[in-house]
Design an enzyme around this catalytic site. Structure first.
Site, mmCIF file in Angstrom:
data_model
loop_
_atom_site.group_PDB
_atom_site.id
_atom_site.type_symbol
_atom_site.label_atom_id
_atom_site.label_comp_id
_atom_site.label_asym_id
_atom_site.label_seq_id
_atom_site.Cartn_x
_atom_site.Cartn_y
_atom_site.Cartn_z
ATOM 1 N N SER A 182 0.856 -1.189 0.000
ATOM 2 C CA SER A 182 0.000 0.000 0.000
ATOM 3 C C SER A 182 0.893 1.240 0.000
ATOM 4 C CB SER A 182 -0.866 -0.019 1.257
ATOM 5 O OG SER A 182 -1.360 1.257 1.512
ATOM 6 N N SER A 183 0.341 2.341 -0.487
ATOM 7 C CA SER A 183 1.146 3.577 -0.577
ATOM 8 C C SER A 183 1.536 4.095 0.806
ATOM 9 C CB SER A 183 0.346 4.658 -1.309
ATOM 10 O OG SER A 183 -0.902 4.856 -0.666
ATOM 11 N N CYS A 184 0.908 3.544 1.866
ATOM 12 C CA CYS A 184 1.243 4.037 3.218
ATOM 13 C C CYS A 184 2.603 3.526 3.686
ATOM 14 C CB CYS A 184 0.157 3.654 4.208
ATOM 15 S SG CYS A 184 0.174 1.918 4.591
ATOM 16 N N TYR A 214 0.488 -1.177 10.130
ATOM 17 C CA TYR A 214 0.161 -1.839 8.858
ATOM 18 C C TYR A 214 1.316 -1.610 7.876
ATOM 19 C CZ TYR A 214 -2.744 -2.113 4.523
ATOM 20 O OH TYR A 214 -3.285 -2.383 3.293
ATOM 21 N N LYS A 269 3.667 -4.347 5.921
ATOM 22 C CA LYS A 269 3.751 -4.374 4.453
ATOM 23 C C LYS A 269 5.196 -4.206 3.982
ATOM 24 C CE LYS A 269 -0.554 -4.946 3.259
ATOM 25 N NZ LYS A 269 -0.991 -6.123 2.469
ATOM 26 N N HIS A 287 -12.641 2.714 4.292
ATOM 27 C CA HIS A 287 -11.856 3.848 3.799
ATOM 28 C C HIS A 287 -12.816 4.982 3.443
ATOM 29 C CE1 HIS A 287 -8.971 0.495 3.071
ATOM 30 N NE2 HIS A 287 -8.121 1.406 3.477
HETATM 31 N N1 LIG Z 1 -8.615 -1.239 -0.046
HETATM 32 C C1 LIG Z 1 -7.620 -0.410 -0.293
HETATM 33 O O1 LIG Z 1 -7.776 0.832 -0.381
HETATM 34 C C2 LIG Z 1 -6.235 -0.965 -0.514
HETATM 35 C C3 LIG Z 1 -5.245 -0.065 -0.920
HETATM 36 C C4 LIG Z 1 -3.954 -0.548 -1.143
HETATM 37 C C5 LIG Z 1 -3.670 -1.902 -0.966
HETATM 38 N N2 LIG Z 1 -4.659 -2.741 -0.574
HETATM 39 C C6 LIG Z 1 -4.288 -4.157 -0.370
HETATM 40 O O2 LIG Z 1 -5.101 -5.029 -1.156
HETATM 41 C C7 LIG Z 1 -5.288 -6.266 -0.468
HETATM 42 C C8 LIG Z 1 -6.754 -6.578 -0.339
HETATM 43 O O3 LIG Z 1 -7.426 -5.474 0.206
HETATM 44 P P1 LIG Z 1 -9.027 -5.385 0.092
HETATM 45 O O4 LIG Z 1 -9.368 -3.948 0.073
HETATM 46 O O5 LIG Z 1 -9.504 -6.298 -0.978
HETATM 47 O O6 LIG Z 1 -9.469 -5.988 1.502
HETATM 48 P P2 LIG Z 1 -10.777 -6.847 1.884
HETATM 49 O O7 LIG Z 1 -11.898 -6.540 0.958
HETATM 50 O O8 LIG Z 1 -10.954 -6.675 3.347
HETATM 51 O O9 LIG Z 1 -10.302 -8.366 1.592
HETATM 52 C C9 LIG Z 1 -9.312 -8.940 2.407
HETATM 53 C C10 LIG Z 1 -9.372 -10.440 2.221
HETATM 54 O O10 LIG Z 1 -8.379 -11.007 3.066
HETATM 55 C C11 LIG Z 1 -8.919 -12.186 3.614
HETATM 56 N N3 LIG Z 1 -8.371 -12.421 4.952
HETATM 57 C C12 LIG Z 1 -8.224 -11.528 5.958
HETATM 58 N N4 LIG Z 1 -7.717 -12.145 7.046
HETATM 59 C C13 LIG Z 1 -7.548 -13.463 6.702
HETATM 60 C C14 LIG Z 1 -7.072 -14.604 7.383
HETATM 61 N N5 LIG Z 1 -6.665 -14.553 8.645
HETATM 62 N N6 LIG Z 1 -7.036 -15.784 6.708
HETATM 63 C C15 LIG Z 1 -7.449 -15.868 5.422
HETATM 64 N N7 LIG Z 1 -7.911 -14.816 4.707
HETATM 65 C C16 LIG Z 1 -7.956 -13.626 5.357
HETATM 66 C C17 LIG Z 1 -10.426 -12.014 3.711
HETATM 67 O O11 LIG Z 1 -11.012 -13.299 3.506
HETATM 68 P P3 LIG Z 1 -12.553 -13.661 3.844
HETATM 69 O O12 LIG Z 1 -13.397 -12.739 3.006
HETATM 70 O O13 LIG Z 1 -12.688 -15.106 3.423
HETATM 71 O O14 LIG Z 1 -12.718 -13.462 5.333
HETATM 72 C C18 LIG Z 1 -10.726 -11.036 2.574
HETATM 73 O O15 LIG Z 1 -11.231 -11.692 1.459
HETATM 74 C C19 LIG Z 1 -4.582 -6.126 0.870
HETATM 75 O O16 LIG Z 1 -3.280 -6.681 0.791
HETATM 76 C C20 LIG Z 1 -4.488 -4.617 1.050
HETATM 77 O O17 LIG Z 1 -3.364 -4.287 1.836
HETATM 78 C C21 LIG Z 1 -5.941 -2.321 -0.337
HETATM 79 C C1 LIG Z 2 -4.906 2.693 1.525
HETATM 80 C C2 LIG Z 2 -5.218 2.857 2.991
HETATM 81 O O1 LIG Z 2 -5.000 4.211 3.385
HETATM 82 C C3 LIG Z 2 -5.342 4.416 4.744
HETATM 83 O O2 LIG Z 2 -5.023 5.755 5.066
HETATM 84 P P1 LIG Z 2 -6.001 6.929 4.631
HETATM 85 O O3 LIG Z 2 -5.942 7.101 3.159
HETATM 86 O O4 LIG Z 2 -5.671 8.091 5.483
HETATM 87 O O5 LIG Z 2 -7.401 6.302 5.078
HETATM 88 P P2 LIG Z 2 -8.903 6.743 4.900
HETATM 89 O O6 LIG Z 2 -9.660 6.080 6.016
HETATM 90 O O7 LIG Z 2 -9.344 6.443 3.507
HETATM 91 O O8 LIG Z 2 -8.944 8.348 5.179
HETATM 92 C C4 LIG Z 2 -8.537 9.257 4.198
HETATM 93 C C5 LIG Z 2 -8.878 10.660 4.657
HETATM 94 O O9 LIG Z 2 -10.312 10.830 4.589
HETATM 95 C C6 LIG Z 2 -10.777 11.439 5.773
HETATM 96 N N1 LIG Z 2 -12.196 11.110 5.996
HETATM 97 C C7 LIG Z 2 -13.205 12.013 5.988
HETATM 98 N N2 LIG Z 2 -14.383 11.412 6.269
HETATM 99 C C8 LIG Z 2 -14.104 10.080 6.429
HETATM 100 C C9 LIG Z 2 -14.933 8.949 6.736
HETATM 101 O O10 LIG Z 2 -16.152 9.055 6.934
HETATM 102 N N3 LIG Z 2 -14.302 7.739 6.797
HETATM 103 C C10 LIG Z 2 -12.960 7.601 6.600
HETATM 104 N N4 LIG Z 2 -12.400 6.361 6.653
HETATM 105 N N5 LIG Z 2 -12.122 8.666 6.322
HETATM 106 C C11 LIG Z 2 -12.717 9.899 6.250
HETATM 107 C C12 LIG Z 2 -9.831 10.882 6.838
HETATM 108 O O11 LIG Z 2 -9.869 11.706 7.998
HETATM 109 C C13 LIG Z 2 -8.494 10.981 6.119
HETATM 110 O O12 LIG Z 2 -7.987 12.290 6.161
HETATM 111 C C14 LIG Z 2 -4.529 3.545 5.685
HETATM 112 O O13 LIG Z 2 -4.979 3.758 7.018
HETATM 113 C C15 LIG Z 2 -4.661 2.100 5.291
HETATM 114 O O14 LIG Z 2 -3.766 1.345 6.031
HETATM 115 C C16 LIG Z 2 -4.393 1.911 3.811
HETATM 116 O O15 LIG Z 2 -3.046 2.145 3.548
#
Ligand SMILES: NC(=O)c1ccc[n+]([C@@H]2O[C@H](COP(=O)([O-])OP(=O)(O)OC[C@H]3O[C@@H](n4cnc5c(N)ncnc54)[C@H](OP(=O)(O)O)[C@@H]3O)[C@@H](O)[C@H]2O)c1
Ligand SMILES: C[C@@H]1O[C@H](OP(=O)(O)OP(=O)(O)OC[C@H]2O[C@@H](n3cnc4c(=O)[nH]c(N)nc43)[C@H](O)[C@@H]2O)[C@@H](O)[C@H](O)[C@@H]1O
Length: 318
Positions: free
Chosen positions: A110-112, A139, A143, A182
């Site tokens: 992730s970009s974080c 996190y 990563k 998010h």
């Molecule tokens: N969402 C974002 O903004 C974002 C941004 C950058 C990178 N990513 C990366 O993309 C990947 C997927 O993210 P996502 O947004 O798709 O998340 P998600 O919708 O929460 O999906 C996560 C998956 O991981 C599985 N999982 C979690 N804990 C597990 C465990 N203990 N054993 C087996 N499976 C497990 C879950 O399986 P079940 O459904 O079967 O429980 C779920 O399908 C992650 O590596 C995340 O870091 C996400």
């Molecule tokens: C890609 C993800 O980025 C994540 O950082 P990050 O973008 O700040 O995560 P977000 O939860 O998407 O928050 C992004 C920005 O949106 C604001 N925000 C405003 N309203 C809301 C709301 O209702 N819900 C949420 N969630 N945010 C809100 C929040 O304060 C923050 O400045 C990392 O914590 C994860 O680990 C991962 O890396």
């Protein structure tokens, strides 16, 4: 490795937003030997269970889309789970892949992982050059160890193990739970509920001034398939659009898309997080991949999906 449509590809986390998009993209390209396990079928934190799964199934390729994932509040509230569970999941997958001769591994970070105040746009070489953002350093450290584990296998054994660093992702099957999600899915749900409630005010978090970049999840899946089908000669690649906007601008865009016409209030007791984390996406572009879906189009598609699936989207309980 000689990849073909019969290659056995294990997508860890195949039910998640990212994993399910990757599964759909691979199926659409004719890959017919895909395997996945739910977390109740295979808890990836359990090293023994993962070891026996790999010795039984012996995948040719592993794509790691499994993790404990959440927004800023979830990361800031559960540091131990975000650090430990993500290290357990990725380390079990990476080590079992190494030991069972998996030739291609795609790790998703992730970009974080980049320093809070790194120069923008973020380049891959900025990794480990400064302190992390406190709200998600747990996190991020997990990563970073995944990135380094894959890099060490490439360096020492020459395996094609790569790490893709996506920016903030959104799209179908996202997590719309208001505590753990998010910002983008949270805003869609909040504006929708407020509109349905008679255009009452919407309360958002922080100041609205931080900037974020958003990539539609089907674009990310396309990037993963691209990385699978092409030989990459380095270990770390940013994946994004290279375009960002303020959280306030995002709110106004989503408010317009949803059709809410009430007030927007900002709760300054909630954290802003990193001020900006715009990705330099030139390395992936030079490799031949570019994002296609713009933010306005992606939000419209995601809102449509939300309306059609409200009863089924997952509420992630932490
Ligand atoms: N969402 C974002 O903004 C974002 C941004 C950058 C990178 N990513 C990366 O993309 C990947 C997927 O993210 P996502 O947004 O798709 O998340 P998600 O919708 O929460 O999906 C996560 C998956 O991981 C599985 N999982 C979690 N804990 C597990 C465990 N203990 N054993 C087996 N499976 C497990 C879950 O399986 P079940 O459904 O079967 O429980 C779920 O399908 C992650 O590596 C995340 O870091 C996400
Ligand atoms: C890609 C993800 O980025 C994540 O950082 P990050 O973008 O700040 O995560 P977000 O939860 O998407 O928050 C992004 C920005 O949106 C604001 N925000 C405003 N309203 C809301 C709301 O209702 N819900 C949420 N969630 N945010 C809100 C929040 O304060 C923050 O400045 C990392 O914590 C994860 O680990 C991962 O890396």
């Amino acid at each position: 490795m000689n990849l073909n449509d019969k290659s056995k590809i294990y997508i860890a986390g195949h039910r998640g937003m990212v994993g399910s998009a990757i599964w759909r993209a691979l199926e659409a390209k004719g890959y017919s030997n895909l395997i996945g396990q739910t977390s109740s079928e295979l808890d990836l934190r359990d090293q023994e269970a993962v070891t026996s799964f790999f010795s039984e199934h012996k995948p040719d390729v592993v794509i790691d889309a499994a993790a404990r994932v959440g927004g800023i509040l979830a990361n800031n509230t559960y540091p131990y789970q975000f650090l430990m569970e993500n290290m357990q999941i990725q380390n079990n997958l990476i080590d079992s892949s190494f030991r069972t001769d998996v030739q291609k591994f795609i790790f998703l970070g992730s970009s974080c992982i980049y320093p809070k105040l790194a120069p923008q746009p973020l380049k891959e070489e900025h990794l480990l050059t400064g302190p992390l953002e406190p709200t998600n350093e747990w996190y991020a450290v997990a990563k970073i160890t995944g990135v380094k584990a894959c890099e060490s296998i490439r360096k020492q054994y020459g395996r094609d193990y790569i790490s893709l660093m996506p920016t903030n992702l959104y799209g179908p099957f996202d997590n719309f739970d208001l505590n753990t999600s998010h910002v983008l899915p949270a805003m869609i749900r909040k504006f929708h509920l407020a509109k349905e409630g008679g255009n009452v005010p919407v309360e958002l978090w922080g100041s609205g001034t931080p900037m974020r970049e958003f990539l539609y999840v089907e674009d990310l899946a396309d990037a993963v398939v691209f990385a699978l089908e092409n030989e990459f000669h380095d270990n770390l690649y940013n994946v994004g659009t290279g375009v960002d906007l303020t959280i306030k601008e995002l709110a106004e865009l989503i408010q317009k898309t949803v059709g809410h016409s009430g007030e927007i209030l900002w709760d300054s007791s909630k954290p802003d997080g990193t001020p900006r984390k715009l990705m330099d996406v030139s390395k992936m572009e030079n490799a031949g991949w570019k994002a296609k879906v713009g933010l306005e189009e992606g939000i419209k598609k995601t809102y449509q999906w939300f309306l059609e699936n409200q009863e089924s989207f997952k509420e992630v309980k932490i």
